[in-house]
Design an enzyme around this catalytic site. Sequence first.
Site, mmCIF file in Angstrom:
data_model
loop_
_atom_site.group_PDB
_atom_site.id
_atom_site.type_symbol
_atom_site.label_atom_id
_atom_site.label_comp_id
_atom_site.label_asym_id
_atom_site.label_seq_id
_atom_site.Cartn_x
_atom_site.Cartn_y
_atom_site.Cartn_z
ATOM 1 C CG LEU A 1 -2.039 0.896 1.091
ATOM 2 C CD1 LEU A 1 -3.155 0.354 -0.095
ATOM 3 C CD2 LEU A 1 -2.964 0.723 2.635
ATOM 4 C CG ASP A 2 1.409 3.152 -3.748
ATOM 5 O OD1 ASP A 2 2.076 2.171 -3.612
ATOM 6 O OD2 ASP A 2 0.881 3.538 -4.591
ATOM 7 C CB ILE A 3 4.342 6.516 1.409
ATOM 8 C CG1 ILE A 3 4.782 7.123 2.507
ATOM 9 C CG2 ILE A 3 4.641 7.285 0.044
ATOM 10 C CD1 ILE A 3 6.122 7.829 2.611
#
Length: 349
Positions: free
Chosen positions: A195-197
Amino acid sequence: MAEPRPPRSSSPLPEPAAAQAPATAPRPLLRRPVLAAPRPAARPAVRPPPAVRPPPAERSDRVPAKPPPVAAAACAPREGTRLNKRLAELGVCSRREADDWIAHGWVYVNGAAAEMGMRVTPQDKITVERAAQRQQDKQVTILLHKPMGYVSGQAEDGHEPAAALINPRSQWREDPSGLRFSPPQLRGLAPAGRLDIDSVGLLVLTQDGRVARQLVGEDSTVDKEYLVRVVYEGAGARRSGERAQPLQEIDERDPVHTNVQSVFPQELLERLRHGLSLDGQPLKPAKVDWQNPEQLRFVLVEGKKRQIRRMCEQVGLKVVGLKRIRIGRITLGALPVGQWRFLAPHEHF
């Protein structure tokens, strides 16, 4: 009457030669000896050096010996699947977990202790000791509501990993599992999916290789649901050789932030559903619908790096917010941001 013999002469007879020799010992009769050829001087016994044999490759009169059938079979690589991969395919454990079990001596093939890297066929009988099952039963899976600013895996660029949020203080008070936190639960805990930053929502961290393979394995069929807030920039609406049409009356370069649904072409929505490619490979069909005029709902069965953001860029959309709300049958629900809970024994993805 017999005539009388004349009397013997009284003259002395000559003495034998031995009697006339002087008193000294007679001189022996010498014969010229037959001289033998002189013998050569004795030399130390030195063994001659062994004859140097040419290598087999240079000898045309020598046929190389064939190894016995048993030796040839022992040297030939065994066909089949690696044992750790076979255990993973059977859903028993992950490959890494299988290697750990083999190292502990908990896995047997046809009654003999398995060796690391060995191959098996479908006809081989694989058994696992109960000790491996007991170790597996202690493994946990954690559901985290990841906030922005945290990375899914290892720390990078000064950002903390999401696992840093797993502690007894951040466990959700309404956790339905009945389990309590203990430090060994952090050992080997890894994210099952990214899950991207800049993204928030449901993130799964697990010690169980079976769960990881179910969610991110090559043959995974578990879908993930996202809510994606977008603005429309129009670049994707431009066809080859055509000028982009104005999005609003004020300026064609001004992105649409409100009621994006009203200006976004339907054919581009169809491309989001099926027809796009990433990294030279076509994407699997996706479910994409409008949740509200500024927000799309994506349901994917794959998870390439920054997939939704890159898909939107190809059709002129810019993602300004992304939240994962479901993985398989597990929903984010009321789990607060920055808090976590255990996956209960009765829950399954």
